[in-house]
Design a protein around this motif. Structure first.
Motif, mmCIF file in Angstrom:
data_model
loop_
_atom_site.group_PDB
_atom_site.id
_atom_site.type_symbol
_atom_site.label_atom_id
_atom_site.label_comp_id
_atom_site.label_asym_id
_atom_site.label_seq_id
_atom_site.Cartn_x
_atom_site.Cartn_y
_atom_site.Cartn_z
ATOM 1 N N ARG A 37 16.861 0.631 -18.707
ATOM 2 C CA ARG A 37 17.193 0.292 -20.187
ATOM 3 C C ARG A 37 16.416 -0.987 -20.545
ATOM 4 O O ARG A 37 16.044 -1.204 -21.471
ATOM 5 N N ALA A 38 16.523 -2.183 -19.688
ATOM 6 C CA ALA A 38 15.928 -3.379 -19.955
ATOM 7 C C ALA A 38 14.585 -3.338 -20.122
ATOM 8 O O ALA A 38 13.878 -3.630 -20.974
ATOM 9 N N TYR A 39 13.805 -2.349 -19.395
ATOM 10 C CA TYR A 39 12.534 -2.044 -19.269
ATOM 11 C C TYR A 39 11.979 -1.506 -20.543
ATOM 12 O O TYR A 39 10.979 -1.770 -21.132
ATOM 13 N N GLN A 40 12.922 -0.591 -21.071
ATOM 14 C CA GLN A 40 12.568 -0.063 -22.326
ATOM 15 C C GLN A 40 12.412 -0.884 -23.466
ATOM 16 O O GLN A 40 11.683 -0.591 -24.411
ATOM 17 N N GLU A 41 13.199 -1.846 -23.442
ATOM 18 C CA GLU A 41 12.931 -2.934 -24.743
ATOM 19 C C GLU A 41 11.853 -3.832 -24.263
ATOM 20 O O GLU A 41 11.137 -4.434 -25.204
ATOM 21 N N VAL A 42 11.711 -4.230 -23.018
ATOM 22 C CA VAL A 42 10.574 -5.172 -22.628
ATOM 23 C C VAL A 42 9.307 -4.487 -23.069
ATOM 24 O O VAL A 42 8.333 -5.401 -23.114
ATOM 25 N N ILE A 43 9.014 -3.421 -22.564
ATOM 26 C CA ILE A 43 7.625 -2.704 -22.883
ATOM 27 C C ILE A 43 7.182 -2.527 -24.331
ATOM 28 O O ILE A 43 6.219 -2.483 -24.523
ATOM 29 N N VAL A 44 8.157 -2.746 -25.337
ATOM 30 C CA VAL A 44 7.914 -2.698 -26.882
ATOM 31 C C VAL A 44 6.993 -3.848 -26.983
ATOM 32 O O VAL A 44 6.007 -3.686 -27.777
ATOM 33 N N GLU A 95 4.998 -5.625 -24.740
ATOM 34 C CA GLU A 95 3.593 -5.181 -24.046
ATOM 35 C C GLU A 95 2.752 -4.352 -24.860
ATOM 36 O O GLU A 95 1.769 -4.526 -25.112
ATOM 37 N N ARG A 96 3.308 -3.231 -25.403
ATOM 38 C CA ARG A 96 2.639 -2.384 -26.327
ATOM 39 C C ARG A 96 2.245 -2.847 -27.567
ATOM 40 O O ARG A 96 1.018 -2.895 -28.030
ATOM 41 N N ALA A 97 3.109 -3.891 -28.163
ATOM 42 C CA ALA A 97 2.478 -4.637 -29.382
ATOM 43 C C ALA A 97 1.509 -5.507 -29.324
ATOM 44 O O ALA A 97 0.742 -5.658 -29.927
ATOM 45 N N LEU A 98 1.735 -6.008 -27.964
ATOM 46 C CA LEU A 98 0.433 -7.067 -27.699
ATOM 47 C C LEU A 98 -0.940 -6.187 -27.270
ATOM 48 O O LEU A 98 -1.886 -6.909 -27.817
ATOM 49 N N SER A 99 -0.693 -4.950 -26.620
ATOM 50 C CA SER A 99 -1.895 -4.246 -26.490
ATOM 51 C C SER A 99 -2.307 -3.805 -27.745
ATOM 52 O O SER A 99 -3.512 -3.823 -27.958
ATOM 53 N N ASP A 100 -1.697 -3.567 -28.715
ATOM 54 C CA ASP A 100 -2.113 -3.001 -29.984
ATOM 55 C C ASP A 100 -2.647 -3.993 -30.922
ATOM 56 O O ASP A 100 -3.350 -3.493 -31.715
ATOM 57 N N ALA A 101 -2.497 -5.161 -30.386
ATOM 58 C CA ALA A 101 -2.904 -6.345 -31.486
ATOM 59 C C ALA A 101 -4.534 -6.809 -31.028
ATOM 60 O O ALA A 101 -5.239 -7.291 -31.886
ATOM 61 N N PHE A 102 -4.984 -5.961 -30.057
ATOM 62 C CA PHE A 102 -6.222 -5.956 -29.457
ATOM 63 C C PHE A 102 -7.121 -4.669 -29.587
ATOM 64 O O PHE A 102 -6.395 -3.677 -29.380
ATOM 65 N N THR A 103 -8.395 -4.790 -29.797
ATOM 66 C CA THR A 103 -9.101 -3.630 -29.505
ATOM 67 C C THR A 103 -9.070 -3.391 -28.004
ATOM 68 O O THR A 103 -9.002 -4.341 -27.007
ATOM 69 N N PRO A 104 -9.570 -2.170 -27.604
ATOM 70 C CA PRO A 104 -9.656 -2.031 -26.080
ATOM 71 C C PRO A 104 -10.589 -2.880 -25.510
ATOM 72 O O PRO A 104 -10.292 -3.613 -24.404
ATOM 73 N N ALA A 105 -11.652 -3.594 -25.942
ATOM 74 C CA ALA A 105 -12.744 -4.286 -25.309
ATOM 75 C C ALA A 105 -12.014 -5.676 -25.435
ATOM 76 O O ALA A 105 -12.285 -6.379 -24.391
ATOM 77 N N HIS A 158 11.300 -12.166 -23.681
ATOM 78 C CA HIS A 158 12.024 -11.706 -22.687
ATOM 79 C C HIS A 158 13.307 -12.060 -22.262
ATOM 80 O O HIS A 158 14.264 -11.390 -22.135
ATOM 81 N N GLU A 159 13.532 -13.441 -22.335
ATOM 82 C CA GLU A 159 14.955 -13.905 -22.148
ATOM 83 C C GLU A 159 15.939 -13.371 -22.900
ATOM 84 O O GLU A 159 17.328 -13.082 -22.635
ATOM 85 N N ALA A 160 15.601 -13.529 -24.201
ATOM 86 C CA ALA A 160 16.346 -13.054 -25.417
ATOM 87 C C ALA A 160 16.669 -11.383 -25.022
ATOM 88 O O ALA A 160 18.118 -10.955 -25.192
ATOM 89 N N VAL A 161 15.852 -10.553 -24.737
ATOM 90 C CA VAL A 161 15.979 -9.446 -24.550
ATOM 91 C C VAL A 161 16.836 -9.108 -23.231
ATOM 92 O O VAL A 161 18.068 -8.430 -23.284
ATOM 93 N N LEU A 162 16.645 -9.836 -22.184
ATOM 94 C CA LEU A 162 17.441 -9.594 -20.802
ATOM 95 C C LEU A 162 18.614 -10.127 -20.872
ATOM 96 O O LEU A 162 19.646 -9.679 -20.197
ATOM 97 N N ARG A 163 18.734 -11.127 -21.783
ATOM 98 C CA ARG A 163 20.312 -11.800 -21.900
ATOM 99 C C ARG A 163 21.320 -10.565 -22.292
ATOM 100 O O ARG A 163 22.435 -10.612 -21.804
#
Length: 147
Positions: free
Chosen positions: A107-114, A116-126, A25-30
């Motif tokens: 603009r920052a959120y559009q990068e940070v959310i990437v 979040e989505r990658a982490l969510s995709d790394a797991f099944t819904p359960a 997050h710090e790298a993105v937000l910087r």
């Protein structure tokens, strides 16, 4: 008592995960000239149409009121937030995002959310639901154990 290898401590794993998350997050937000605290403040403000007081923001972001005052001063100098006297309490300032603040946050959120989505995709819904539940339980223990 048997010695537990450091790599097996839950606190160590949580800390390493948190460090990786913050580093990302710090790298993105910087690139947007924001710190994690500034971003968190702006995100909180984006969710409150009527704005928030410094005390409310400090509680929401887990920082002292003194730290929040410094963060808000920096954001105000950059014209990302504005502060107006509260209609209910003359000595309380209510902070809200400005147009440029909303644009920068988006603009920052559009990068940070990437991430979040990658982490969510790394797991099944359960697994995702279980992980969220376990992390919340761990947070509750940590809060209870903090003097």
């Amino acid at each position: 008592m048997a010695e537990i290898p450091t790599e097996e401590y839950l606190c160590t794993r949580i800390r390493r995960t948190e460090q990786a998350l913050m580093g990302h997050h710090e790298a993105v937000l910087r690139r947007y000239g924001l710190t994690m605290t500034q971003y968190t403040v702006m995100l909180a403000l984006s969710r409150e149409a009527d704005g928030m007081s410094g005390a409310q923001l400090a509680r929401a972001c887990g920082v002292t009121q003194q730290t929040m005052a410094q963060v808000l001063t920096g954001l105000q100098k950059r014209a990302l937030v504005e502060r107006q006297p509260s209609p209910a309490h003359a000595k309380v300032l209510i902070t809200s995002l400005t147009g440029p603040g909303e644009e920068l946050l988006d603009r920052a959120y559009q990068e940070v959310i990437v991430l979040e989505r990658a982490l969510s995709d790394a797991f099944t819904p359960a697994e995702h639901a279980t992980l969220c539940s376990l992390l919340e339980r761990a947070r509750e223990v940590l809060v209870r154990q903090t003097p």
